[in-house]
Scaffold this motif. Structure first.
Motif, PDB file in Angstrom:
ATOM      1  N   ARG B 118       0.837  -1.218   0.000  1.00 34.21           N
ATOM      2  CA  ARG B 118       0.000   0.000   0.000  1.00 34.21           C
ATOM      3  C   ARG B 118       0.862   1.253   0.000  1.00 34.21           C
ATOM      4  O   ARG B 118       0.591   2.205  -0.739  1.00 34.21           O
ATOM      5  CB  ARG B 118      -0.918   0.010   1.224  1.00 34.21           C
ATOM      6  N   ARG B 119       1.883   1.255   0.839  1.00 33.80           N
ATOM      7  CA  ARG B 119       2.747   2.455   0.909  1.00 33.80           C
ATOM      8  C   ARG B 119       3.391   2.735  -0.447  1.00 33.80           C
ATOM      9  O   ARG B 119       3.461   3.882  -0.899  1.00 33.80           O
ATOM     10  CB  ARG B 119       3.836   2.261   1.974  1.00 33.80           C
ATOM     11  N   ASP B 122       0.881   3.904  -3.203  1.00 35.49           N
ATOM     12  CA  ASP B 122       0.449   5.294  -3.030  1.00 35.49           C
ATOM     13  C   ASP B 122       1.556   6.278  -3.384  1.00 35.49           C
ATOM     14  O   ASP B 122       1.366   7.484  -3.250  1.00 35.49           O
ATOM     15  CB  ASP B 122       0.021   5.539  -1.571  1.00 35.49           C
ATOM     16  N   SER B 123       2.708   5.803  -3.806  1.00 40.42           N
ATOM     17  CA  SER B 123       3.847   6.675  -4.083  1.00 40.42           C
ATOM     18  C   SER B 123       4.139   6.676  -5.588  1.00 40.42           C
ATOM     19  O   SER B 123       3.433   6.053  -6.374  1.00 40.42           O
ATOM     20  CB  SER B 123       5.083   6.172  -3.333  1.00 40.42           C
TER      21      SER B 123
END
Lengths: 81, 207
Positions: B118-119, B122-123
């Motif tokens: 997820r991290r 989202d980048s």
């Protein structure tokens, strides 16, 4: 006599099971390995094993008295030397 | 051969050059949440031609660290479009080879793997692949420097017989590469011999 060795870990048990469904093939254990032997070819249908890609292409531990003539998305085939 | 006591304690740090310290800090600290745990501001380093540099470290868990060198005034050292800032490759080099060198960071379970997914997603460095290998599941991306970074979790504990198998593989490999024209077929034949020699005795010794 051709022997196919497969390490007995959870991912590989279906390989030995499917191989042993052929009545010309015998499956025994030697230590923690399945020893799959036959006088003629040993053929394992990949889809019948349900093995995913990485497991399928790394399931063979050893081959004696023969050589692999097919190892693709359809089957593993070991034939006598 | 005498048994050598195994005294090491994991990775202290693995170090890489960067020409993009801002992107590197965004990726490791701000996107992944890896704390900055150490840095060195060095005016040169011995030889006259050594540039001033910043050497900075991120914690990758377990007190292990990934470290970067940023050299002031240093231009990129190659102009290849493939590879990373340390090593570039032309079109003649196969992709599997370019991808062979990478850093894999361990996580405990699938929840944690998906949290890092997820991290990253989202980048500006989203996950490029998520793959279940033989016994591990991994996600992959490339950091701002082109370094391939993997996060991986074990799908089950490693079994003792896998250690035996690994050692038989290595012994067979050394035999095969010590002879002319090594092939995978020769390795499997040699490994079959070693299984017959050793596997039954290994099994009995496990009790």
């Amino acid at each position: 006599m051709t022997a196919l060795y497969v390490l007995d870990v959870p991912e590989n048990t279906s390989v030995a099971k499917v191989a042993g469904e052929d009545e010309t093939v015998t499956v025994n254990k030697i230590g923690p390995y399945f020893e799959i032997t036959a006088d003629g070819p040993i053929v394992v249908d990949r889809r019948a094993t349900g093995c995913r890609h990485a497991v399928w292409y790394s399931c063979v531990a050893g081959v004696a008295g023969g050589h692999i003539t097919q190892h693709d998305k359809n089957a593993l085939r070991v034939e006598p030397a | 051969m005498a048994e050598l006591e195994h005294k090491v304690r994991g990775v202290d740090h693995a170090a890489f050059p960067t020409f993009d310290p801002a992107g590197t800090v965004r990726f490791y600290r701000d996107v992944l949440g890896f704390p900055v745990v150490h840095s060195i501001c060095a005016a040169g380093w011995g030889p006259e031609d050594h540039p001033d540099f910043i050497h900075f470290f991120f914690d990758i868990g377990n007190d292990d660290r990934i470290a970067f060198f940023y050299y002031f005034g240093l231009e990129p050292q190659h102009s290849h479009g493939r590879g990373d800032v340390y090593a570039g490759f032309g079109p003649e080099v196969p992709e599997f080879f370019v991808r062979s060198r990478h850093l894999a960071i361990h996580v405990d379970d699938q929840d944690d793997l998906l949290e890092y997914r997820r991290r990253l997603d989202d980048s500006q460095w989203p996950v490029e692949m998520q793959i279940q290998h033989e016994t591990i599941e991994s996600i992959y991306t490339h950091d701002p420097n082109g370094y391939m970074v993997e996060f991986t979790r074990a799908m089950r504990p490693v079994t003792p017989q896998e250690d035996l198998d690994a050692n038989l593989t290595i012994d067979a490999l050394l035999d095969v590469v010590g002879a002319p024209e090594p092939t995978f077929g020769k390795l499997l034949a040699r490994k079959a011999e070693l299984i017959v020699e050793r596997a039954a005795a290994w099994d009995e010794a496990q009790v």
